[in-house]
Enzyme design. Structure first.
Site, mmCIF file in Angstrom:
data_model
loop_
_atom_site.group_PDB
_atom_site.id
_atom_site.type_symbol
_atom_site.label_atom_id
_atom_site.label_comp_id
_atom_site.label_asym_id
_atom_site.label_seq_id
_atom_site.Cartn_x
_atom_site.Cartn_y
_atom_site.Cartn_z
ATOM 1 N N ARG A 15 0.914 -1.056 -0.097
ATOM 2 C CA ARG A 15 0.234 0.282 -0.371
ATOM 3 C C ARG A 15 0.981 0.798 -0.221
ATOM 4 O O ARG A 15 1.714 1.172 0.066
ATOM 5 C CB ARG A 15 -0.690 -0.265 1.378
ATOM 6 C CG ARG A 15 -2.407 -1.155 1.224
ATOM 7 C CD ARG A 15 -2.748 -1.168 2.488
ATOM 8 N NE ARG A 15 -2.093 -1.846 3.524
ATOM 9 C CZ ARG A 15 -2.543 -1.302 4.796
ATOM 10 N NH1 ARG A 15 -3.494 -1.861 5.151
ATOM 11 N NH2 ARG A 15 -1.838 -2.686 5.801
ATOM 12 N N LYS A 75 1.256 2.461 7.562
ATOM 13 C CA LYS A 75 2.074 0.963 8.581
ATOM 14 C C LYS A 75 2.755 1.690 9.652
ATOM 15 O O LYS A 75 3.323 2.483 8.918
ATOM 16 C CB LYS A 75 2.763 -0.105 8.117
ATOM 17 C CG LYS A 75 1.626 -0.609 7.952
ATOM 18 C CD LYS A 75 0.462 -1.482 8.172
ATOM 19 C CE LYS A 75 0.480 -2.506 9.749
ATOM 20 N NZ LYS A 75 -0.509 -2.943 10.778
ATOM 21 N N TYR A 94 -1.474 4.385 11.005
ATOM 22 C CA TYR A 94 -1.178 3.206 11.843
ATOM 23 C C TYR A 94 -0.359 3.206 12.381
ATOM 24 O O TYR A 94 1.119 2.467 11.961
ATOM 25 C CB TYR A 94 -1.974 1.953 11.173
ATOM 26 C CG TYR A 94 -3.229 2.104 9.932
ATOM 27 C CD1 TYR A 94 -4.460 2.263 11.057
ATOM 28 C CD2 TYR A 94 -3.359 1.788 8.806
ATOM 29 C CE1 TYR A 94 -5.313 1.731 10.237
ATOM 30 C CE2 TYR A 94 -4.485 2.265 8.508
ATOM 31 C CZ TYR A 94 -5.491 1.499 8.906
ATOM 32 O OH TYR A 94 -7.024 1.723 8.045
ATOM 33 N N HIS A 96 -1.150 1.417 16.113
ATOM 34 C CA HIS A 96 -1.095 0.328 16.837
ATOM 35 C C HIS A 96 -0.151 0.037 17.932
ATOM 36 O O HIS A 96 0.521 -1.172 18.059
ATOM 37 C CB HIS A 96 -1.152 -1.661 16.050
ATOM 38 C CG HIS A 96 -2.706 -1.187 15.050
ATOM 39 N ND1 HIS A 96 -3.342 -1.440 15.234
ATOM 40 C CD2 HIS A 96 -1.967 -0.709 13.925
ATOM 41 C CE1 HIS A 96 -4.394 -0.980 14.337
ATOM 42 N NE2 HIS A 96 -3.726 -1.184 13.397
ATOM 43 N N GLU A 118 -5.881 4.262 14.019
ATOM 44 C CA GLU A 118 -6.900 3.452 14.171
ATOM 45 C C GLU A 118 -7.378 4.523 15.462
ATOM 46 O O GLU A 118 -8.512 3.404 16.085
ATOM 47 C CB GLU A 118 -6.142 2.399 13.997
ATOM 48 C CG GLU A 118 -5.393 2.372 15.675
ATOM 49 C CD GLU A 118 -3.954 2.535 15.702
ATOM 50 O OE1 GLU A 118 -2.860 2.934 16.486
ATOM 51 O OE2 GLU A 118 -3.906 3.411 14.234
ATOM 52 N N ASP A 270 -3.108 -7.095 15.898
ATOM 53 C CA ASP A 270 -2.574 -5.985 15.767
ATOM 54 C C ASP A 270 -2.288 -5.418 16.417
ATOM 55 O O ASP A 270 -1.484 -4.579 16.951
ATOM 56 C CB ASP A 270 -2.124 -4.729 14.602
ATOM 57 C CG ASP A 270 -2.335 -4.556 13.114
ATOM 58 O OD1 ASP A 270 -1.082 -4.920 13.349
ATOM 59 O OD2 ASP A 270 -2.806 -4.453 11.806
ATOM 60 N N MET A 301 -2.937 -7.226 6.830
ATOM 61 C CA MET A 301 -3.616 -8.650 5.436
ATOM 62 C C MET A 301 -3.535 -7.548 4.336
ATOM 63 O O MET A 301 -3.474 -8.004 2.972
ATOM 64 C CB MET A 301 -4.856 -8.677 6.391
ATOM 65 C CG MET A 301 -4.464 -9.751 7.181
ATOM 66 S SD MET A 301 -5.736 -10.737 8.199
ATOM 67 C CE MET A 301 -6.840 -11.367 6.619
#
Length: 376
Positions: A15, A75, A94, A96, A118, A270, A301
């Site tokens: 991505r 990420k 993101y 996490h 998130e 995650d 994923m």
């Protein structure tokens, strides 16, 4: 503002943080967008696409991180990227952090303002920037699970939909949120026997009203989890507590109740995962066995479906990114409580209570650090 879009370097992450269409929007608002060369290749966006949209191309991540006021990526920053973050820089991605102490410490040391997609949360509890990837991951979970059930992949050799005279696979989904609903949608479409478990009775009533007997609903207690796990060919973990570590619903002892070579796929990995025996894996090496149960714990994923995922993510993040760039982070956070909830780290302090509690670290409420009355 100068917006930096680096190429993702996490294992098999294809991505990219911004599409060319997103670049065009930022440029139209008067901002400069610096995109690392080949950042969009995995999502089938060429450097020429970005240049045509008005981006400036950078030859390295160091150039992107060195010039940008705000880094927009997908990420969490890897070790090389953590080292390039600097005080006052904005990271929008993101994160996490609850199960990741090393990253938390690295971000604290960087001095950057860190906003986690998130944890951007609307008043009703909806997570608008997590939702699109939850949709992708949920639908993908059923597809991947069907593949893992094949014997060459390590599974039991069970066809999701069965055939005439042979029962379909039993699919157990823990959690009836966006991931769980989308996993159930695809699994039932493949002809599987699907059971959804949750502690939200109203949510279960809604599912039953919409789908009737096509999907079984069961209130989640330890006793019933044990009972349903014993029947399952495929278990999909879809539990979420925003920003916090996921509660464990399946212990190692419960694996002994399961069918040999049954599959566990934990989308919640995650945030630590809802299966005691789950650990993070990669697309390059996605599975492992514990007590003859096949485990899948890939942490990114949707990265395997980058074109769809990148477009869906950009649709959700664009308005928030533009608000930060147009107004400056302070005014944007003060104007939007949902965005304020997304701030995990500011000025070397943790401003997310679940993250602080997960690591036993000090928590500083954002309002202590953010003087909204002084925002321009």
């Amino acid at each position: 503002m100068i917006i930096g879009v680096p190429r993702e370097i996490k294992n098999n992450e294809f991505r990219v943080g911004m599409t060319p269409a997103g670049v065009a929007e930022f440029v139209a608002h008067g901002h400069t967008v610096l995109v690392e060369c080949q950042a969009g290749e995995g999502s089938s966006y060429s450097d020429a696409d970005y240049a045509l949209a008005g981006a400036r191309l950078a030859t390295s991540a160091a150039e992107v991180f060195g010039e940008a006021d705000m880094i927009i990526k997908v990420k969490e920053p890897q070790a090389l990227e953590l080292a390039m973050l600097r005080p006052g820089q904005i990271l929008f991605a993101y994160l996490h952090l609850a199960p990741d102490r090393a990253q938390t410490e690295g971000l604290l040391q960087s001095g950057a303002l860190c906003i986690g997609y998130e944890t951007v949360e609307l008043a009703a509890g909806r997570l608008p920037l997590l939702a699109p990837m939850s949709e992708v991951a949920g639908r993908m979970a059923a597809q991947v699970g069907a593949s893992l059930l094949q014997r060459p992949s390590g599974g039991r050799g069970v066809l999701m939909g069965g055939v005439a005279g042979v029962l379909p696979a039993n699919v157990l989904i823990l959690g009836a949120g966006i991931v769980g609903i989308n996993a159930a949608y695809v699994a039932k479409g493949m002809g599987a026997s699907v059971t959804l478990m949750d502690v939200d009775l109203e949510r279960l009533r809604q599912i039953e009203f919409v789908w009737g007997s096509a999907v079984r609903t069961v209130y989640s207690t330890r006793h019933d989890v044990e009972r349903m796990v014993a029947e399952a060919d495929l278990v999909i973990g879809a539990v979420l507590q925003a920003g916090a570590r996921t509660p464990v619903l399946i212990t190692r002892d419960m694996l002994a109740l399961m069918k040999r070579r049954a599959v566990i796929l934990d989308v919640a990995v995650d945030q630590g995962g809802c299966i005691e025996t789950i650990r993070p894996t990669t697309h390059a090496d996605p599975t492992y066995l514990v007590d003859e149960i096949l485990h899948y714990g890939v942490t990114n994923m949707p990265g395997a479906l980058p074109r769809t995922s990148t477009q869906a993510l950009m649709n959700a993040t664009l308005r928030y990114g533009l608000a930060i760039a147009d107004k400056g982070w302070l005014r944007a956070v003060c104007d939007d409580p949902a965005l304020a909830r997304g701030v995990n780290i500011l000025e070397g302090r943790i401003t997310s209570r679940p993250v602080a509690e997960a690591h036993g670290m000090a928590f500083t409420p954002l309002e202590v650090l953010v003087p909204c009355s002084a925002a321009p």
